[in-house]
Scaffold this motif. Structure first.
Motif, PDB file in Angstrom:
ATOM      1  N   ASP A 110       0.833  -1.207   0.000  1.00  0.00           N
ATOM      2  CA  ASP A 110       0.000   0.000   0.000  1.00  0.00           C
ATOM      3  C   ASP A 110       0.864   1.251   0.000  1.00  0.00           C
ATOM      4  O   ASP A 110       0.516   2.257  -0.617  1.00  0.00           O
ATOM      5  N   TRP A 111       1.967   1.187   0.712  1.00  0.00           N
ATOM      6  CA  TRP A 111       2.878   2.321   0.842  1.00  0.00           C
ATOM      7  C   TRP A 111       4.322   1.836   0.753  1.00  0.00           C
ATOM      8  O   TRP A 111       4.630   0.729   1.198  1.00  0.00           O
ATOM      9  N   ILE A 112       5.176   2.695   0.226  1.00  0.00           N
ATOM     10  CA  ILE A 112       6.623   2.514   0.303  1.00  0.00           C
ATOM     11  C   ILE A 112       7.169   3.806   0.902  1.00  0.00           C
ATOM     12  O   ILE A 112       6.850   4.900   0.427  1.00  0.00           O
ATOM     13  N   VAL A 113       7.954   3.654   1.953  1.00  0.00           N
ATOM     14  CA  VAL A 113       8.519   4.820   2.623  1.00  0.00           C
ATOM     15  C   VAL A 113      10.025   4.731   2.570  1.00  0.00           C
ATOM     16  O   VAL A 113      10.625   3.720   2.955  1.00  0.00           O
ATOM     17  N   THR A 114      10.648   5.814   2.077  1.00  0.00           N
ATOM     18  CA  THR A 114      12.103   5.936   2.046  1.00  0.00           C
ATOM     19  C   THR A 114      12.488   7.163   2.855  1.00  0.00           C
ATOM     20  O   THR A 114      11.620   7.871   3.382  1.00  0.00           O
ATOM     21  N   GLU A 115      13.761   7.432   2.893  1.00  0.00           N
ATOM     22  CA  GLU A 115      14.242   8.622   3.600  1.00  0.00           C
ATOM     23  C   GLU A 115      13.758   9.904   2.943  1.00  0.00           C
ATOM     24  O   GLU A 115      13.695  10.962   3.591  1.00  0.00           O
ATOM     25  N   ALA A 116      13.338   9.842   1.686  1.00  0.00           N
ATOM     26  CA  ALA A 116      12.969  11.049   0.936  1.00  0.00           C
ATOM     27  C   ALA A 116      11.480  11.224   0.729  1.00  0.00           C
ATOM     28  O   ALA A 116      11.021  12.346   0.504  1.00  0.00           O
ATOM     29  N   ILE A 123       5.446   6.934  -0.706  1.00  0.00           N
ATOM     30  CA  ILE A 123       4.824   6.676  -1.994  1.00  0.00           C
ATOM     31  C   ILE A 123       3.551   5.862  -1.755  1.00  0.00           C
ATOM     32  O   ILE A 123       3.624   4.734  -1.254  1.00  0.00           O
ATOM     33  N   HIS A 124       2.411   6.413  -2.125  1.00  0.00           N
ATOM     34  CA  HIS A 124       1.148   5.677  -1.990  1.00  0.00           C
ATOM     35  C   HIS A 124       0.969   4.821  -3.230  1.00  0.00           C
ATOM     36  O   HIS A 124       0.933   5.331  -4.351  1.00  0.00           O
ATOM     37  N   CYS A 125       0.853   3.524  -3.042  1.00  0.00           N
ATOM     38  CA  CYS A 125       0.786   2.581  -4.164  1.00  0.00           C
ATOM     39  C   CYS A 125      -0.594   1.962  -4.334  1.00  0.00           C
ATOM     40  O   CYS A 125      -0.818   1.234  -5.286  1.00  0.00           O
ATOM     41  N   GLY A 126      -1.502   2.182  -3.386  1.00  0.00           N
ATOM     42  CA  GLY A 126      -2.808   1.513  -3.399  1.00  0.00           C
ATOM     43  C   GLY A 126      -3.694   1.927  -4.535  1.00  0.00           C
ATOM     44  O   GLY A 126      -3.414   2.789  -5.321  1.00  0.00           O
TER      45      GLY A 126
END
Length: 191
Positions: free
Chosen positions: A179-185, A188-191
């Protein structure tokens, strides 16, 4: 007759190795700073306003570290759990910060077997590589994909460093999207 074209599994293995090399090459001082940014972004996601139980993983090698996320959620009273592989399947056992953990195979640490098994509503998962569609490459055993398919509707958040992003994961029918990808920057909502 054999094909000269690599299978999706062969391509994933190559992409996994490349992404892990990039991640392992990141400076530890940078990763520590980036982990703080990841924590802030994850805790700001709407799903964490009413979360529980939340599962994460005990980090190995150079993975993004979710433990500060778990500590912050625990301080708010959120129930937590960690995954364990038992008889070829992933299950989730209750856990709280500073409680004992034991070796769980594959280099992981897990809650003791006597801990209560629970069903998480949110999973924070590790990734070797990811794409912006929400597909991930893990370590190749498919445990998270199987667990996500069996758990039913849950929110799945992958955390990683931006250096682990690839253009496209060669997804297969059994692969579960995040559903989400979280990085240091960014988140990202993927759903």
């Amino acid at each position: 007759m054999t094909s000269d074209f690599p299978t999706a599994a062969q391509t994933k293995q190559e992409l996994r190795l490349q992404a892990l090399e990039r991640r392992d090459a990141l400076e530890i001082d940078d990763r520590l700073i980036w982990d703080e940014a990841i924590v802030e972004r994850v805790l700001a996601l709407p799903a964490f306003e009413t979360a529980g139980p939340v599962s994460a993983y005990w980090p190995m090698r150079s993975e993004a570290d979710p433990r500060p996320i778990l500590e912050a959620l625990h301080a708010k009273g959120t129930a937590l759990c960690l995954p364990a592989i038992v008889k070829g399947a992933m299950l989730f056992r209750r856990w709280a910060p500073w409680e004992p953990i034991v070796p769980g195979g594959f280099g992981t640490l897990v809650p003791a077997p006597e801990q209560l098994q629970v069903k998480p509503t949110i999973l924070i998962v590790p990734m070797a590589a990811f794409d912006r569609r929400g597909y991930r490459i893990g370590y190749g055993k498919g445990y998270y994909d199987k667990a996500l398919a069996e758990l039913g509707p849950v929110t799945c958040v992958g955390i990683a460093y931006g250096a682990q992003e690839i253009a496209a994961v060669p997804d297969e029918p059994h692969d579960q999207r995040l559903d989400w990808i979280v990085t240091e920057a960014e988140a990202i909502h993927c759903g």
